[in-house]
Each structure stands twice: as structure tokens, then as C-alpha cells.
Design an enzyme around this catalytic site. Sequence first.
Site, mmCIF file in Angstrom:
data_model
loop_
_atom_site.group_PDB
_atom_site.id
_atom_site.type_symbol
_atom_site.label_atom_id
_atom_site.label_comp_id
_atom_site.label_asym_id
_atom_site.label_seq_id
_atom_site.Cartn_x
_atom_site.Cartn_y
_atom_site.Cartn_z
ATOM 1 C CD1 TRP A 13 24.648 -4.829 32.226
ATOM 2 C CD2 TRP A 13 24.348 -6.796 33.269
ATOM 3 N NE1 TRP A 13 23.302 -5.081 32.268
ATOM 4 C CE2 TRP A 13 23.089 -6.280 32.915
ATOM 5 C CE3 TRP A 13 24.413 -8.023 33.934
ATOM 6 C CZ2 TRP A 13 21.902 -6.947 33.187
ATOM 7 C CZ3 TRP A 13 23.225 -8.687 34.211
ATOM 8 C CH2 TRP A 13 21.990 -8.159 33.844
ATOM 9 C CG HIS A 97 34.831 -4.435 24.639
ATOM 10 N ND1 HIS A 97 35.578 -3.530 25.348
ATOM 11 C CD2 HIS A 97 33.600 -3.900 24.528
ATOM 12 C CE1 HIS A 97 34.817 -2.494 25.673
ATOM 13 N NE2 HIS A 97 33.607 -2.693 25.178
ATOM 14 C CD GLU A 169 31.648 -1.294 21.450
ATOM 15 O OE1 GLU A 169 30.557 -1.019 21.959
ATOM 16 O OE2 GLU A 169 32.581 -1.820 22.088
HETATM 17 P P1 PGA Z 1 29.794 2.623 27.003
HETATM 18 O O1 PGA Z 1 30.476 1.224 26.653
HETATM 19 O O2 PGA Z 1 28.385 2.576 26.536
HETATM 20 O O3 PGA Z 1 29.944 2.735 28.494
HETATM 21 O O4 PGA Z 1 30.595 3.662 26.270
HETATM 22 C C1 PGA Z 1 30.232 0.609 25.426
HETATM 23 C C2 PGA Z 1 31.122 -0.590 25.321
HETATM 24 O O5 PGA Z 1 32.195 -0.593 25.942
HETATM 25 O O6 PGA Z 1 30.767 -1.569 24.655
#
Ligand code: PGA
Length: 260
Positions: A13, A97, A169
Site C-alpha cells: 500500500w 524496494h 521488480e
Molecule cells: P506498482 O508497484 O504495482 O504500482 O507498479 C509495485 C511495487 O512498487 O512493488
Amino acid sequence: MTSPRKTYIIANWKMNFTPGQASLYLQRLSNRVQTSRDLQVILAPSTISLQPLSLQINRRQFKLAAQNFYWRDFGPYTGETAISQIRSFVDYAIVGHSERRYLFHESEQDIAAKVAAAIRNGVTPILCIGETSFERKNGETKSAISAQLHEGLHDISAEDVDKVIIAYEPVWAISSTKNARPAKPADIADAQDLIRKQIARLYGKATAEKISVLYGGSVNADTAAGYLAIPGIDGLLVGDASLVGDSFCSIIEAAKRYQE
Ligand code: PGA
């Protein structure tokens, strides 16, 4: 083909929702979603919502994750929260992240220390790794992913490594990145392959097969099923689309259908 590993659907979130809004969201989600043993749905609210949500949540249905924490267990660190202070509220914690790496300048050493602190406190770290668009353009995707994986797991023994979840990611695919664009399944498949090969080199083949590798970056209700179908991808880390109950429910539904 169904994977022998669990499927994870994680709502990140980010810095959204007051504790009251988070509680309302959880209440609505609990009424709508049925999970199973093989499907783990995890909510990552702001730190301030962890304690109240931990009292409200049915842990057999959902689990909680921290979005961030400091790696020391206690001490004079004004404004920080230790994982030891929140470990009774959460089962998981997001570490590394890209928003922490690039907006808050977290170093590889910080990230490695956080992965170790989570393990030490009995919390499963979700280690996020992924190249920037600059690195991809320069042909440095593999070296960036390998370096982040290697550094992030620096202090983790072979005994503990299968307690870590890896989330691939690519920074250029995360919706908060300027000009974000969705990753292609082939790129994600290559990245997960590279991640498992490197885990195999560092910790052995059996560990590489056991470890969970997730994908995150602009996942939404329309694209979730396609990403879940990529071989070796064990789930999704969802940012923006997790803020709307309907779209997050559709993503969970897609994961359930995929498992059937
Ligand atoms: P998003 O974010 O789905 O809004 O691209 C993913 C994340 O930052 O883990």
C-alpha cells in the site's frame, strides 16, 4: 502446470491509508476473499497500521508485512522502528524496494543488514531486486540483478536462505517510475531464471528450486493472470492496483484460478 511452491499475492500500500481506512479495507476484503493453503495473501500497510490490523486480521486468511524497518534491534535511533518492535504483528517484511533504494538512498549494506535482521527476528524478508532502465539500456541487467542478489543475501547462511522470498521488480516497470512500462513475460522469465541459477551457484540446486520468486511492477487485474503463468514465478507484488479493493480482489481471483 501448478508449481510445488506456494503462490503469494502481496499488496504494497506504500504511504497510503490512515489506520481507519486500512481497517475498513481489511474488513471488506475479509468478507470477499477465501484463501487456501497454497495461496498466501499478504497486506503491507504503513507501519502505523500494523498493530491495529494485527488485532483485526484473521491470520489464517491473510498475513501482514512491514514495508520498512531499521536493522538494529533497539537503541538511540530517533524516528526508526526496529523489526524486533513489530515482529509480533507481521510475518513478512519488504526489504530493498526500489523506492527505498533510490528515494531514501539505502545501500546494499543496509539491505543486507535488514534481510539478516528479519531472519534473526523470525520474519520472512521479501527481498526486492531489479535493474533500472539505465542499466537495462546499457546491457547491465544481468550484472545488476546478480549484484543485488549477492549483496542482499550476503549475511544469510545456506540454512536460512530458503526463508527469504525474492521479488523481481524492474524499476522501469514500477508505476511510480516516470514513463513506467509493463515488463514483457520473456524478460521476467529470463530474470527468474538468472535468479534461480545464481541461488543454485551460491546455495545449491535444491535451494534454488525451493525458493519463491515473485514479480512486481505495474501488475493489474488484466495482467495478473499472464504474469502468474510465467514458469518459475510464484506470485505478485502489487502496488497501485492493490489500493482499490475490486482490482486487488480480481488479482487474488486470478491467482486462485491459476492454481485450480
Ligand atoms: P506498482 O508497484 O504495482 O504500482 O507498479 C509495485 C511495487 O512498487 O512493488
